[in-house]
Design an enzyme around this catalytic site. Structure first.
Site, PDB file in Angstrom:
ATOM      1  NE  ARG A  16      -0.477  -0.493   4.973  1.00  0.00           N
ATOM      2  CZ  ARG A  16      -0.340   0.789   5.868  1.00  0.00           C
ATOM      3  NH1 ARG A  16      -0.242   2.168   5.267  1.00  0.00           N
ATOM      4  NH2 ARG A  16       1.041   0.551   6.423  1.00  0.00           N
ATOM      5  NE  ARG A  39      -1.108  11.236   6.056  1.00  0.00           N
ATOM      6  CZ  ARG A  39       0.619  11.191   6.746  1.00  0.00           C
ATOM      7  NH1 ARG A  39       1.084  12.684   6.936  1.00  0.00           N
ATOM      8  NH2 ARG A  39       1.374  10.356   7.332  1.00  0.00           N
ATOM      9  NE  ARG A  60      17.679   8.786   2.713  1.00  0.00           N
ATOM     10  CZ  ARG A  60      16.521   8.510   4.292  1.00  0.00           C
ATOM     11  NH1 ARG A  60      15.532   8.506   4.344  1.00  0.00           N
ATOM     12  NH2 ARG A  60      17.563   7.732   4.585  1.00  0.00           N
ATOM     13  CD  GLU A  99      21.112   7.487   2.496  1.00  0.00           C
ATOM     14  OE1 GLU A  99      20.477   8.674   3.512  1.00  0.00           O
ATOM     15  OE2 GLU A  99      19.409   6.279   2.290  1.00  0.00           O
ATOM     16  CG  ASP A 109      11.918   1.909  11.305  1.00  0.00           C
ATOM     17  OD1 ASP A 109      12.987   2.051  11.097  1.00  0.00           O
ATOM     18  OD2 ASP A 109      10.694   1.905  11.504  1.00  0.00           O
TER      19      ASP A 109
HETATM   20  C1  LIG Z   1      20.035   3.916   6.297  1.00  0.00           C
HETATM   21  C2  LIG Z   1      19.127   3.487   7.919  1.00  0.00           C
HETATM   22  C3  LIG Z   1      18.164   4.578   7.917  1.00  0.00           C
HETATM   23  C4  LIG Z   1      17.497   4.554   9.540  1.00  0.00           C
HETATM   24  N1  LIG Z   1      16.363   5.483   9.327  1.00  0.00           N
HETATM   25  C5  LIG Z   1      15.893   4.536  10.750  1.00  0.00           C
HETATM   26  C6  LIG Z   1      15.158   5.657  10.835  1.00  0.00           C
HETATM   27  O1  LIG Z   1      15.032   7.259  10.121  1.00  0.00           O
HETATM   28  N2  LIG Z   1      13.738   5.380  11.706  1.00  0.00           N
HETATM   29  C7  LIG Z   1      14.013   4.128  12.541  1.00  0.00           C
HETATM   30  O2  LIG Z   1      13.120   4.577  13.697  1.00  0.00           O
HETATM   31  N3  LIG Z   1      15.357   3.471  12.360  1.00  0.00           N
HETATM   32  C8  LIG Z   1      16.354   3.160  11.039  1.00  0.00           C
HETATM   33  N4  LIG Z   1      17.116   2.533  10.911  1.00  0.00           N
HETATM   34  C9  LIG Z   1      16.926   1.252  11.226  1.00  0.00           C
HETATM   35  C10 LIG Z   1      17.323   1.233  12.793  1.00  0.00           C
HETATM   36  O3  LIG Z   1      19.536   1.504  12.206  1.00  0.00           O
HETATM   37  C11 LIG Z   1      18.168   0.058  13.018  1.00  0.00           C
HETATM   38  O4  LIG Z   1      16.598  -0.158  14.144  1.00  0.00           O
HETATM   39  C12 LIG Z   1      19.232   0.164  15.128  1.00  0.00           C
HETATM   40  O5  LIG Z   1      20.630   0.834  14.321  1.00  0.00           O
HETATM   41  C13 LIG Z   1      19.508  -1.923  15.207  1.00  0.00           C
HETATM   42  O6  LIG Z   1      20.341  -1.752  15.669  1.00  0.00           O
HETATM   43  P1  LIG Z   1      20.989  -3.205  16.111  1.00  0.00           P
HETATM   44  O7  LIG Z   1      21.248  -3.364  17.251  1.00  0.00           O
HETATM   45  O8  LIG Z   1      20.244  -4.180  15.631  1.00  0.00           O
HETATM   46  O9  LIG Z   1      21.973  -3.271  14.808  1.00  0.00           O
HETATM   47  P2  LIG Z   1      23.128  -3.091  14.553  1.00  0.00           P
HETATM   48  O10 LIG Z   1      22.993  -1.047  14.741  1.00  0.00           O
HETATM   49  O11 LIG Z   1      23.545  -2.821  12.780  1.00  0.00           O
HETATM   50  O12 LIG Z   1      23.550  -3.018  15.398  1.00  0.00           O
HETATM   51  C14 LIG Z   1      24.959  -4.477  15.669  1.00  0.00           C
HETATM   52  C15 LIG Z   1      26.013  -3.337  16.141  1.00  0.00           C
HETATM   53  O13 LIG Z   1      26.937  -4.837  15.633  1.00  0.00           O
HETATM   54  C16 LIG Z   1      28.130  -5.294  15.180  1.00  0.00           C
HETATM   55  N5  LIG Z   1      28.729  -6.320  14.587  1.00  0.00           N
HETATM   56  C17 LIG Z   1      28.396  -6.713  13.737  1.00  0.00           C
HETATM   57  N6  LIG Z   1      29.091  -7.869  13.445  1.00  0.00           N
HETATM   58  C18 LIG Z   1      30.092  -7.974  14.657  1.00  0.00           C
HETATM   59  C19 LIG Z   1      31.165  -8.686  14.774  1.00  0.00           C
HETATM   60  N7  LIG Z   1      30.725  -9.746  14.080  1.00  0.00           N
HETATM   61  N8  LIG Z   1      31.476  -9.275  16.131  1.00  0.00           N
HETATM   62  C20 LIG Z   1      31.541  -7.075  16.851  1.00  0.00           C
HETATM   63  N9  LIG Z   1      30.434  -6.440  16.945  1.00  0.00           N
HETATM   64  C21 LIG Z   1      29.528  -7.080  15.174  1.00  0.00           C
HETATM   65  C22 LIG Z   1      28.282  -3.876  13.917  1.00  0.00           C
HETATM   66  O14 LIG Z   1      29.226  -3.186  13.567  1.00  0.00           O
HETATM   67  C23 LIG Z   1      27.032  -2.750  14.999  1.00  0.00           C
HETATM   68  O15 LIG Z   1      27.561  -1.974  15.267  1.00  0.00           O
HETATM   69  C24 LIG Z   1      17.855   2.926   9.760  1.00  0.00           C
HETATM   70  C25 LIG Z   1      19.091   1.680   9.602  1.00  0.00           C
HETATM   71  C26 LIG Z   1      19.298   2.915   8.727  1.00  0.00           C
HETATM   72  C27 LIG Z   1      20.154   1.731   7.460  1.00  0.00           C
END
Ligand SMILES: Cc1cc2nc3c(=O)[nH]c(=O)nc-3n(C[C@H](O)[C@H](O)[C@H](O)COP(=O)(O)OP(=O)(O)OC[C@H]3O[C@@H](n4cnc5c(N)ncnc54)[C@H](O)[C@@H]3O)c2cc1C
Length: 374
Positions: free
Chosen positions: A174, A178, A284, A306, A356
């Site tokens: 979808r 708005r 963007r 980006e 997110d």
């Molecule tokens: C471009 C982009 C835009 C976004 N915009 C939004 C937004 O506007 N609003 C929103 O709510 N969310 C947004 N998100 C989503 C948000 O970034 C994620 O929800 C959040 O960061 C996820 O957290 P995480 O801990 O799961 O993963 P991550 O932030 O990826 O953390 C995982 C960590 O593990 C580490 N790691 C991985 N493998 C290893 C290893 N082997 N050894 C040691 N360390 C390791 C990585 O380096 C990383 O630091 C966006 C994501 C992206 C990519």
């Protein structure tokens, strides 16, 4: 290992940080290892010229979950930023998400009834009937040809690196339409940007005497040792890599960021401008100071272009590609994960899901409840 830890957390992103924080509050000793040089994962922000730069893409916090909102507000004060991106299509500017401002700019219509009639007329003229066979047909069936060609096609093709006629229809089930003059992108109850950036949130979560953090440390450099030495491991890296890709690779999309400091006070007048044509190679431009209403050096600004990119091993896996093939491969990996009694797989990469921030916090709190309150 000189100290006895209860948990090893792999990854100092939001999932790992929430888990470590909650474990420490329950008296557990936690070691966090992070392969990057800094904590906070993809929500990492860094100050440049007094501006909080979102190093891994624009991050806007939004949720309707009051528990998650209260939780995150313990670690930062949020401003009233409302995400209102603008699209630039061949130099014409259109408000997003698709709303009365967009329709008025496109067709000169003034009322919701006029806009709805125009969309209905375009859908009828496009003669899309039956089950849409691809993303193009799906988009036209939902919104008509003008919006599809000017605001969806180029952007989506750049994002996925594939023609819209080759992309599956399910990617857009979808489209948010708005019939009001409201440019607020999200429908959530709560929305904002942490004043002073996101990194402080993770730093505060990890600032506990029971938590030790080691950056520049890759789990895979010493996997057998870590699994042996720690009673419980929370793994937030790539689940397929954990299992040495033994069932095959999961697919990811990557991104390349090009960040520049410019000697102008205000470059584009908005935090997010999408380039929706096919020719502009980036999707963007983010102008970071607008997330905090122009805070920072009045003579300078920081922008980031980006560029979507294919992913291959070694690249940053920004987005899981949750199509049927990958989701069923992930299910096979999840079965292997269930056979690792001392490892919890969490977060965007550990659970191979487009989360997110608010969803990651929620998922981490659910994991905490399962782990400690059982
Ligand atoms: C471009 C982009 C835009 C976004 N915009 C939004 C937004 O506007 N609003 C929103 O709510 N969310 C947004 N998100 C989503 C948000 O970034 C994620 O929800 C959040 O960061 C996820 O957290 P995480 O801990 O799961 O993963 P991550 O932030 O990826 O953390 C995982 C960590 O593990 C580490 N790691 C991985 N493998 C290893 C290893 N082997 N050894 C040691 N360390 C390791 C990585 O380096 C990383 O630091 C966006 C994501 C992206 C990519």
């Amino acid at each position: 290992m000189d100290k006895q830890y209860d948990y090893l957390v792999v990854g100092a992103g939001l999932f790992g940080a929430v888990f470590a924080h909650e474990a420490a509050l329950r008296g557990k000793r936690v070691k966090v290892i992070e392969k990057r040089a800094h904590v906070a994962g993809n929500i990492y922000t860094k100050e440049v010229a007094g501006i909080q730069v979102h190093q891994y893409g624009a991050h806007i916090f939004h949720t309707s979950d009051r528990e998650v909102w209260n939780y995150v507000n313990q670690f930062a004060e949020f401003n009233r930023y409302t995400n209102s991106p603008v699209a630039n299509y061949h130099g014409h500017m259109y408000n997003l998400p698709f709303n009365m401002n967009t329709f008025s700019e496109l067709w000169g219509v003034r009322t919701p009834a006029e806009a709805a009639a125009k969309i209905a007329e375009q859908k009828a003229a496009a003669k899309v009937s039956g089950q849409p066979r691809n993303l193009e047909e799906q988009a036209i069936a939902l919104i008509g040809t003008d919006i599809y060609h000017k605001l969806i096609k180029g952007y989506t093709e750049k994002q996925w690196g594939q023609k819209a006629t080759e992309l599956p229809a399910f990617i857009i089930r979808r489209l948010p339409v708005r019939y009001t003059y409201d440019n607020n992108y999200f429908n959530d109850t709560y929305q904002g940007i942490p004043i002073g950036g996101y990194t402080q949130i993770v730093e505060k979560m990890l600032a506990h005497p029971e938590i030790d953090v080691e950056t520049n440390t890759d789990f895979f450099a010493n996997k057998a040792h870590y699994l042996n030495a720690y009673p419980r491991v929370v793994f937030t890296g790539m689940i397929d890599q954990f299992f040495n890709y033994q069932l095959g690779e999961l697919a990811y999309r990557s991104l390349r960021f090009e960040t520049e400091t410019l000697p102008v006070g205000n470059y584009q007048g908005n935090a997010v401008i999408n380039y929706t044509d096919a020719e502009t190679p980036y999707t963007r431009i983010i102008e970071h100071k607008h997330f905090e209403f122009g805070k920072g050096d009045p003579e300078q600004t920081v922008i980031t272009r980006e560029y979507p990119a294919n992913w291959q091993r070694g690249d940053e896996p920004y987005y899981p590609v949750n199509n049927q093939t990958n989701n069923s491969l992930y299910k096979q990996y999840a079965k292997l994960a269930a056979q690792e009694p001392n490892v919890i797989f969490g977060g965007r990469l550990g659970q191979y899901r487009y989360y997110d921030m608010h969803q990651v916090i929620h998922a981490a709190l659910v994991t905490v409840a399962t782990e400690f309150d059982k």
